[in-house]
Write a protein that holds these residues in place. Structure first.
Motif, mmCIF file in Angstrom:
data_model
loop_
_atom_site.group_PDB
_atom_site.id
_atom_site.type_symbol
_atom_site.label_atom_id
_atom_site.label_comp_id
_atom_site.label_asym_id
_atom_site.label_seq_id
_atom_site.Cartn_x
_atom_site.Cartn_y
_atom_site.Cartn_z
ATOM 1 N N VAL A 157 -3.670 5.107 -5.034
ATOM 2 C CA VAL A 157 -2.441 5.860 -4.800
ATOM 3 C C VAL A 157 -2.517 7.294 -5.333
ATOM 4 O O VAL A 157 -1.973 8.220 -4.716
ATOM 5 C CB VAL A 157 -1.225 5.113 -5.396
ATOM 6 C CG1 VAL A 157 -1.278 5.076 -6.912
ATOM 7 C CG2 VAL A 157 0.077 5.737 -4.917
ATOM 8 N N SER A 205 -0.148 3.991 -1.044
ATOM 9 C CA SER A 205 -1.030 5.077 -0.600
ATOM 10 C C SER A 205 -0.969 5.257 0.912
ATOM 11 O O SER A 205 -0.873 6.389 1.411
ATOM 12 C CB SER A 205 -2.466 4.805 -1.044
ATOM 13 O OG SER A 205 -2.918 3.535 -0.571
ATOM 14 N N ASN A 206 -1.022 4.150 1.664
ATOM 15 C CA ASN A 206 -0.930 4.259 3.118
ATOM 16 C C ASN A 206 0.423 4.810 3.549
ATOM 17 O O ASN A 206 0.516 5.555 4.529
ATOM 18 C CB ASN A 206 -1.182 2.898 3.772
ATOM 19 C CG ASN A 206 -2.658 2.565 3.891
ATOM 20 O OD1 ASN A 206 -3.495 3.456 4.024
ATOM 21 N ND2 ASN A 206 -2.985 1.285 3.836
ATOM 22 N N ALA A 213 -3.933 9.940 -2.917
ATOM 23 C CA ALA A 213 -3.015 10.132 -1.788
ATOM 24 C C ALA A 213 -1.835 10.998 -2.217
ATOM 25 O O ALA A 213 -1.391 11.889 -1.479
ATOM 26 C CB ALA A 213 -2.526 8.779 -1.281
ATOM 27 N N ARG A 214 -1.325 10.720 -3.411
ATOM 28 C CA ARG A 214 -0.230 11.544 -3.958
ATOM 29 C C ARG A 214 -0.674 12.999 -4.121
ATOM 30 O O ARG A 214 0.039 13.935 -3.743
ATOM 31 C CB ARG A 214 0.204 10.947 -5.297
ATOM 32 C CG ARG A 214 1.401 11.618 -5.976
ATOM 33 C CD ARG A 214 0.990 12.587 -7.099
ATOM 34 N NE ARG A 214 0.092 12.017 -8.070
ATOM 35 C CZ ARG A 214 0.487 11.345 -9.161
ATOM 36 N NH1 ARG A 214 1.751 11.149 -9.400
ATOM 37 N NH2 ARG A 214 -0.426 10.900 -10.021
ATOM 38 N N PRO A 258 -6.222 2.684 0.105
ATOM 39 C CA PRO A 258 -6.796 3.663 -0.822
ATOM 40 C C PRO A 258 -6.027 3.704 -2.141
ATOM 41 O O PRO A 258 -4.866 3.289 -2.202
ATOM 42 C CB PRO A 258 -6.638 4.993 -0.064
ATOM 43 C CG PRO A 258 -6.394 4.618 1.363
ATOM 44 C CD PRO A 258 -5.707 3.301 1.332
ATOM 45 N N ASN A 296 0.738 -0.222 -6.045
ATOM 46 C CA ASN A 296 -0.258 -0.228 -4.978
ATOM 47 C C ASN A 296 -1.300 -1.314 -5.257
ATOM 48 O O ASN A 296 -1.851 -1.396 -6.354
ATOM 49 C CB ASN A 296 -0.947 1.139 -4.941
ATOM 50 C CG ASN A 296 -1.693 1.396 -3.657
ATOM 51 O OD1 ASN A 296 -1.073 1.691 -2.638
ATOM 52 N ND2 ASN A 296 -3.014 1.286 -3.676
ATOM 53 N N CYS A 346 2.344 7.672 -11.380
ATOM 54 C CA CYS A 346 1.308 7.461 -10.362
ATOM 55 C C CYS A 346 1.756 7.773 -8.933
ATOM 56 O O CYS A 346 0.900 7.967 -8.061
ATOM 57 C CB CYS A 346 0.822 6.015 -10.407
ATOM 58 S SG CYS A 346 0.189 5.485 -12.014
ATOM 59 N N VAL A 347 3.047 7.798 -8.673
ATOM 60 C CA VAL A 347 3.523 7.904 -7.290
ATOM 61 C C VAL A 347 4.228 9.225 -7.004
ATOM 62 O O VAL A 347 3.867 9.930 -6.063
ATOM 63 C CB VAL A 347 4.466 6.727 -6.947
ATOM 64 C CG1 VAL A 347 5.004 6.867 -5.519
ATOM 65 C CG2 VAL A 347 3.747 5.397 -7.117
ATOM 66 N N ILE A 363 0.223 8.576 2.926
ATOM 67 C CA ILE A 363 -0.644 9.214 3.927
ATOM 68 C C ILE A 363 0.078 9.301 5.272
ATOM 69 O O ILE A 363 0.038 10.343 5.947
ATOM 70 C CB ILE A 363 -1.966 8.428 4.054
ATOM 71 C CG1 ILE A 363 -2.801 8.591 2.788
ATOM 72 C CG2 ILE A 363 -2.754 8.890 5.278
ATOM 73 C CD1 ILE A 363 -3.965 7.618 2.681
ATOM 74 N N CYS A 400 -2.858 3.516 -12.977
ATOM 75 C CA CYS A 400 -2.551 3.688 -11.558
ATOM 76 C C CYS A 400 -3.344 2.739 -10.669
ATOM 77 O O CYS A 400 -3.113 2.709 -9.448
ATOM 78 C CB CYS A 400 -2.796 5.135 -11.141
ATOM 79 S SG CYS A 400 -1.684 6.323 -11.936
ATOM 80 N N SER A 432 0.841 -1.199 0.000
ATOM 81 C CA SER A 432 0.000 0.000 0.000
ATOM 82 C C SER A 432 0.875 1.247 0.000
ATOM 83 O O SER A 432 1.219 1.794 1.046
ATOM 84 C CB SER A 432 -0.946 0.032 1.203
ATOM 85 O OG SER A 432 -1.814 1.156 1.105
#
Length: 264
Positions: free
Chosen positions: A157, A121-122, A160-161, A155, A151, A194-195, A125, A244, A119
């Protein structure tokens, strides 16, 4: 009334520190390190060693000292499907070799272990929260995130980015391509599209285990010095952008979760 020292600092353009203001640093840097299950224990050890070696290297120390203030604030944590909060190495100000050695030793002393899921995204975050809630004031704020896959849980990604970037945080990436997956496409392109995000953000690929230490050191030096790299990835004619959500789509039951009303 300003003291004579404060007056001199003000006239010289140097920042004035008071008990009420957070310590100024050149950069607030969070190292977010992938320890997902796709990393075998040997890769995890090599990655950990790479970070420890980079933090102790004279070139990293010189980059810190070469900044406007000559000090940075740095933190560290490991992540997989969730962030391993027990892995957090709390913020430390680094001004020279002694500080860097102390921080590297704290990382080195931690047990090494991998967990399930990926993750990003986590991780973003959590890193955003660490930066937003710390006691420092940095000219730049950076999340340095490593990973060996897209990811696939937590959530999405991209949002979150976007949230991190909207807060003035730069996200850089280290794409680990030692055992690349054909099914998800080029990981460095996924990270690029995406990141990573923010002014001057970049991704560095690692293709061989023996390149870890050099790549990590290069990345830390770039982040501390604020040097901007030219873009290295761009879409060729007719090439589609990275998906993504590719990691999530490859997880079993993805369609059931997204479209539960479908009768298949």
């Amino acid at each position: 009334m300003l003291s004579m020292l404060a007056l001199i600092m003000a006239l010289s353009g140097s920042p004035i520190q008071t008990a009420a203001t957070p310590p100024n640093v050149d950069v607030e840097l969070v190292l977010a390190v992938d320890m997902s299950g796709s990393m075998d224990m040997e890769e995890a050890r090599v990655q950990r060693s790479g970070y420890v070696q980079a933090l102790r290297h004279p070139e990293f120390i010189n980059a810190v000292k070469g900044g406007y203030l000559g000090r940075i604030a740095i933190g560290y944590f490991e992540w997989a499907g969730m962030v391993n909060e027990a892995s957090v190495v709390t913020w430390q100000v680094v001004e020279g070799a002694e500080d860097a050695e102390a921080f590297a030793a704290r990382i080195e002393a931690r047990p090494i272990g991998t967990r399930r899921g990926t993750s990003i995204s986590n991780a973003i975050i959590f890193g955003t929260s660490l930066i937003d809630t710390n006691a420092f004031s940095g000219a730049r704020r950076v999340i340095d995130i490593s990973g060996d896959g897209p990811n696939n849980t937590g959530p999405p990604v991209a949002p979150a980015r976007s949230e991190a970037v909207s807060r003035g945080i730069i996200i850089n990436g280290l794409a680990i391509l030692i055992r690349p997956s054909v099914s998800t496409g080029p990981l460095d392109r996924y990270y690029a599209e995406c990141v990573i995000g923010g002014p001057g953000s970049f991704v560095l690929p690692v293709h061989e285990a023996e390149d870890f230490a050099i790549a990590i050191r290069q990345k830390l030096i770039l982040e501390v010095s604020g040097v901007t790299l030219p873009p290295t990835l761009s879409l060729a004619a007719g090439e589609t952008a990275a998906d993504c959500m590719i990691g999530e789509k490859l997880r079993p039951g993805f369609l059931d979760r997204v479209y539960p009303e479908l009768d298949r």
